[in-house]
Design a protein around this motif. Structure first.
Motif, short mmCIF file in Angstrom:
data_model
loop_
_atom_site.label_atom_id
_atom_site.label_comp_id
_atom_site.label_asym_id
_atom_site.label_seq_id
_atom_site.Cartn_x
_atom_site.Cartn_y
_atom_site.Cartn_z
N LEU A 93 0.82 -1.21 0.00
CA LEU A 93 0.00 0.00 0.00
C LEU A 93 0.85 1.26 0.00
O LEU A 93 1.95 1.28 0.57
CB LEU A 93 -0.92 0.00 1.23
N SER A 94 0.33 2.32 -0.61
CA SER A 94 1.04 3.60 -0.67
C SER A 94 0.45 4.54 0.37
O SER A 94 -0.76 4.83 0.34
CB SER A 94 0.90 4.21 -2.08
N ASP A 95 1.28 5.03 1.28
CA ASP A 95 0.83 5.92 2.34
C ASP A 95 0.42 7.29 1.79
O ASP A 95 1.01 7.80 0.83
CB ASP A 95 1.91 6.11 3.39
N ASN A 96 -0.60 7.87 2.42
CA ASN A 96 -1.08 9.19 2.05
C ASN A 96 -0.34 10.26 2.86
O ASN A 96 -0.45 10.28 4.09
CB ASN A 96 -2.59 9.26 2.32
N PRO A 97 0.39 11.15 2.23
CA PRO A 97 1.13 12.19 2.96
C PRO A 97 0.23 13.10 3.78
O PRO A 97 0.66 13.69 4.78
CB PRO A 97 1.82 12.99 1.84
N ALA A 98 -1.05 13.23 3.37
CA ALA A 98 -1.98 14.12 4.07
C ALA A 98 -2.63 13.45 5.28
O ALA A 98 -3.36 14.09 6.03
CB ALA A 98 -3.06 14.60 3.10
N ARG A 118 -5.74 6.75 4.97
CA ARG A 118 -4.36 6.34 5.21
C ARG A 118 -3.60 6.01 3.93
O ARG A 118 -2.40 6.22 3.83
CB ARG A 118 -4.36 5.13 6.15
N PHE A 119 -4.32 5.51 2.91
CA PHE A 119 -3.65 5.06 1.70
C PHE A 119 -4.21 5.75 0.45
O PHE A 119 -5.37 6.15 0.42
CB PHE A 119 -3.81 3.54 1.55
N ILE A 120 -3.35 5.87 -0.57
CA ILE A 120 -3.74 6.50 -1.82
C ILE A 120 -3.21 5.69 -3.00
O ILE A 120 -2.39 4.79 -2.84
CB ILE A 120 -3.20 7.94 -1.94
N CYS A 121 -3.69 6.04 -4.19
CA CYS A 121 -3.15 5.45 -5.42
C CYS A 121 -1.83 6.16 -5.73
O CYS A 121 -1.79 7.39 -5.83
CB CYS A 121 -4.14 5.64 -6.57
N PRO A 122 -0.73 5.41 -5.90
CA PRO A 122 0.57 6.04 -6.15
C PRO A 122 0.70 6.67 -7.54
O PRO A 122 1.64 7.42 -7.78
CB PRO A 122 1.54 4.86 -6.00
N VAL A 123 -0.25 6.39 -8.43
CA VAL A 123 -0.16 6.91 -9.79
C VAL A 123 -0.96 8.20 -9.97
O VAL A 123 -0.44 9.22 -10.43
CB VAL A 123 -0.65 5.85 -10.82
N VAL A 124 -2.23 8.18 -9.57
CA VAL A 124 -3.08 9.37 -9.76
C VAL A 124 -3.41 10.09 -8.45
O VAL A 124 -4.01 11.16 -8.46
CB VAL A 124 -4.39 9.01 -10.50
N VAL A 126 -5.52 9.50 -5.94
CA VAL A 126 -6.86 9.51 -5.34
C VAL A 126 -6.87 8.70 -4.04
O VAL A 126 -6.07 7.78 -3.86
CB VAL A 126 -7.93 8.96 -6.31
N GLU A 127 -7.78 9.09 -3.13
CA GLU A 127 -7.85 8.46 -1.82
C GLU A 127 -8.47 7.07 -1.90
O GLU A 127 -9.42 6.84 -2.64
CB GLU A 127 -8.69 9.32 -0.88
N MET A 128 -7.95 6.15 -1.10
CA MET A 128 -8.51 4.80 -1.02
C MET A 128 -9.57 4.80 0.07
O MET A 128 -9.36 4.34 1.19
CB MET A 128 -7.39 3.80 -0.70
N ASN A 129 -10.75 5.35 -0.26
CA ASN A 129 -11.80 5.53 0.73
C ASN A 129 -13.15 4.97 0.30
O ASN A 129 -14.16 5.18 0.96
CB ASN A 129 -11.96 7.02 1.06
N GLY A 130 -13.18 4.25 -0.82
CA GLY A 130 -14.44 3.68 -1.27
C GLY A 130 -15.15 4.56 -2.29
O GLY A 130 -16.10 4.11 -2.93
N ARG A 131 -14.70 5.80 -2.44
CA ARG A 131 -15.30 6.70 -3.42
C ARG A 131 -14.81 6.37 -4.83
O ARG A 131 -15.44 6.69 -5.81
CB ARG A 131 -14.95 8.14 -3.10
N CYS A 142 0.73 -5.06 -5.16
CA CYS A 142 0.65 -3.60 -5.24
C CYS A 142 -0.79 -3.15 -5.50
O CYS A 142 -1.54 -3.83 -6.21
CB CYS A 142 1.57 -3.08 -6.34
N VAL A 143 -1.14 -2.00 -4.92
CA VAL A 143 -2.52 -1.50 -4.96
C VAL A 143 -2.60 -0.21 -5.76
O VAL A 143 -1.79 0.71 -5.57
CB VAL A 143 -3.06 -1.26 -3.53
N PHE A 144 -3.60 -0.14 -6.67
CA PHE A 144 -3.81 1.04 -7.50
C PHE A 144 -5.30 1.31 -7.65
O PHE A 144 -6.12 0.43 -7.42
CB PHE A 144 -3.22 0.84 -8.91
#
Length: 208
Positions: A93-98, A118-124, A126-131, A142-144
Motif C-alpha cells: 500500500l502507498s501511504d497518504n502524505p496528508a 491512510r492510503f492512496i493510489c501512487p499513480v493518480v 486519489v484516496e482509497m476511501n471507497g469513493r 501492489c494496490v492502484f
C-alpha cells in the motif's frame, strides 16, 4: 380517551401504511469496508492482506483465525474460503502524505473523514476511501486505483515492475457481480493448481 364522541380520528391514525425501509448509512458502510478488518472488525493496520475476493484483513487477524483449532471456533463466513495463509496476499500500500493518523483520537470518538485516508493510489493520487474503485495485483500485491490501470496501459506493475496478466487484477470491495466473478476465478485458479500438483506427482512417480 379518543373515539368517545369528543374527537374525530383522521384516516392516517386508523390505517397503518407500509413500514418505511430503513436506509443504510452509506458513509458508515464505506468506513466499515475500507477502514476496518473484515475478520476482526478492528481498524486496518499494516501489514494488510486481501483475499482473492477482494476483502481486506489485518494479517495478524488472519493468522490468529487459522491457528485457532478449537472445536468451538466460530464460523466466519467472510473467511470461510481462507484455509491457509497462501489464500491471502500481503498488500503493498502507498501511504497518504496528508493522513494525520489517529492523533487526538484518545476517546475513540473522532470523526472518520472519508476525504483523508491512510492510503492512496501512487499513480493518480486519489484516496482509497471507497469513493473510487481500487484493485490490487495478485502477482505482486501492489494496490492502484482502477483509473490508474485504465489510463496507463501496461503489462508490468507501475510500482515494482513485476509483470502481470488481466486475471491478476482483483477489485477491492467490489459489488455483488464483481465478487461472483472473482469467486469463479478463484475456483478456477485452485482447480488448475490442484491439477498441476497431481500432474507433477504423476511425472515424479513415472520417473522414479
Amino acid at each position: 380517551m379518543g373515539c368517545d364522541g369528543g374527537t374525530i380520528p383522521k384516516r392516517h391514525e386508523l390505517v397503518k401504511g407500509p413500514k418505511k425501509v430503513e436506509k443504510v448509512d452509506k458513509n458508515a458502510e464505506l468506513i466499515a469496508r475500507w477502514y476496518y478488518c473484515t475478520l476482526s472488525q478492528e481498524k486496518l493496520r499494516k501489514p494488510v492482506v486481501a483475499c482473492e475476493l477482494g476483502r481486506l484483513y489485518n494479517k495478524d487477524a488472519v493468522i490468529e483465525y487459522l491457528l485457532d483449532k478449537s472445536s468451538d471456533k466460530p464460523i466466519v463466513e467472510a473467511a470461510s474460503h481462507i484455509r491457509s495463509i497462501k489464500d491471502v496476499k500481503e498488500l503493498n500500500l502507498s501511504d497518504n502524505p496528508a493522513w494525520k493518523g489517529d492523533k487526538g483520537d484518545t476517546k475513540g470518538d473522532r470523526y472518520d473523514d472519508l476525504h483523508y485516508t491512510r492510503f492512496i493510489c501512487p499513480v493518480v493520487g486519489v484516496e482509497m476511501n471507497g469513493r473510487h474503485k481500487f484493485c490490487f495485483l495478485y502477482s505482486c500485491g501492489c494496490v492502484f486505483s482502477e483509473r490508474a490501470l485504465k489510463e496507463v496501459k501496461t503489462d508490468t506493475c507501475h510500482k515494482c515492475g513485476v509483470p502481470f496478466q488481466e486475471d491478476d487484477i482483483i477489485t477491492l470491495n467490489g459489488n455483488k457481480e464483481e465478487v461472483e466473478e472473482l469467486w469463479k476465478r478463484m475456483e478456477e485458479r485452485k482447480l488448475k493448481a490442484k491439477l498441476a500438483k497431481v500432474l507433477k506427482y504423476f511425472v515424479f512417480c513415472r520417473n522414479f
